[in-house]
Write an enzyme that holds these catalytic residues in place. Structure first.
Site, PDB file in Angstrom:
ATOM      1  N   HIS A 128      -6.318   2.888   6.207  1.00 24.44           N
ATOM      2  CA  HIS A 128      -7.149   2.056   5.333  1.00 24.44           C
ATOM      3  C   HIS A 128      -7.187   2.656   3.923  1.00 24.44           C
ATOM      4  O   HIS A 128      -7.193   3.876   3.749  1.00 24.44           O
ATOM      5  CB  HIS A 128      -8.573   1.925   5.891  1.00 24.44           C
ATOM      6  N   GLU A 180      -4.025  -5.575   2.664  1.00 24.17           N
ATOM      7  CA  GLU A 180      -5.289  -5.474   1.937  1.00 24.17           C
ATOM      8  C   GLU A 180      -5.023  -4.903   0.542  1.00 24.17           C
ATOM      9  O   GLU A 180      -4.977  -3.671   0.378  1.00 24.17           O
ATOM     10  CB  GLU A 180      -6.256  -4.548   2.676  1.00 24.17           C
TER      11      GLU A 180
END
Ligand SMILES: O=C(CO)COP(=O)(O)O
Length: 280
Positions: free
Chosen positions: A110, A185
């Site tokens: 992430h 993302e």
């Protein structure tokens, strides 16, 4: 996880709708919120068909209780991170332990971990391999750092960055890529007021599919089918505006569980359209 073919309607066979709580919630608050999310899932029996796969990713300490609550539900449990080996790794959590708890997918790479916790390509590759070995689907998070002027070659450049991140994460073993769920993302869209524009997301995912597809021979399977979902300020209204994207990974906008339900409805409506669409 199921591979995602894309039909003529541009809706992949399976849509993934998930949410991570990051570190926003305390233990009790998270369990209360989880009960509301589960209510949104349970009140939609169409999810049993498996064409829309909901998942939820709370903090580590919540996982055992969450696993009990979610037993028998279509709502899959995920973890926000993992270590890469059993043994002397103080403070880490092994994929094998996560698997014991019923965790089905684990976030790796992430943007927040890359930026603040030193998660680099070598670590990401070790984690992806370890999760896969433990039978947990790596939810590999990738995305470009900065926003280019939209249009032009911005999407191709972003797809190139993301492709390199995926190549690093699989460490040259493209067969591993077929067992990933990829969360696209863009870093600049995380924590923002609005998601990236639907045209940008669609164009990046399309370009990425074609780059991945060129590795299919090495992978031994069609990498154009790997599920690619979008995250970064995702909210209701976005999914129907995307084309060829296999779902959404939500954050803040699912703190209100009703938004999660709305996005599930949007996903169900899209898969119903796909089922109803002509095949030739
Ligand atoms: O990072 C995200 C999901 O992993 C998205 O978070 P936000 O939707 O809060 O920007």
């Amino acid at each position: 996880m199921t591979a995602c073919g894309s039909g003529r309607s541009g809706v992949p066979d399976v849509l993934y709708i998930g949410v991570s709580t990051k570190m926003y919630m305390g233990y009790r608050d998270c369990l209360d919120w989880l009960a509301r999310i589960q209510q949104e899932v349970d009140s939609r029996p169409a999810l049993a068909a498996g064409r829309v796969v909901p998942f939820v990713i709370p903090s580590f300490p919540v996982l055992p209780a969450a696993a009990g609550v979610l037993e028998g539900s279509p709502l899959l449990l995920g973890a926000q991170n993992c270590g890469w080996a059993d043994g002397p790794w103080t403070g880490e959590v092994s994929p094998s332990l996560l698997a014991e708890l019923g965790v089905r997918l684990v976030e790796i790479g992430h943007a927040e971990r890359r930026a603040h916790l030193g998660e680099d390509t070598a670590m990401i590759a070790l984690k992806v391999r370890a999760a896969d070995n433990a039978g947990i689907t790596p939810l590999l998070c990738v995305g470009e750092d900065t926003r280019d002027d939209p249009g032009g070659t911005a999407a191709e450049r972003a797809a190139g960055v993301v492709y390199d991140q995926i190549a690093g994460a699989v460490g040259g073993d493209w067969s591993l890529a077929s067992r990933l769920v990829i969360a696209y993302e863009p870093v600049w869209a995380i924590g923002a007021a609005e998601p990236a524009g639907p045209d940008h997301v669609t164009a990046v995912v399309r370009a990425l599919r074609s780059l991945l597809s060129a590795r299919s021979n090495e992978a031994g399977s069609d990498l154009a089918q790997v599920p690619i979902i979008y995250g970064g300020s995702a909210k209701p209204g976005l999914l129907p505006a995307l084309d060829g994207v296999a779902g959404l990974f939500l954050g803040r906008f699912a703190h209100d569980a009703r938004n999660f339900g709305t996005v599930l409805d949007e996903a169900l409506a899209l898969t119903a359209l796909r089922v109803g669409s002509p095949t030739k």
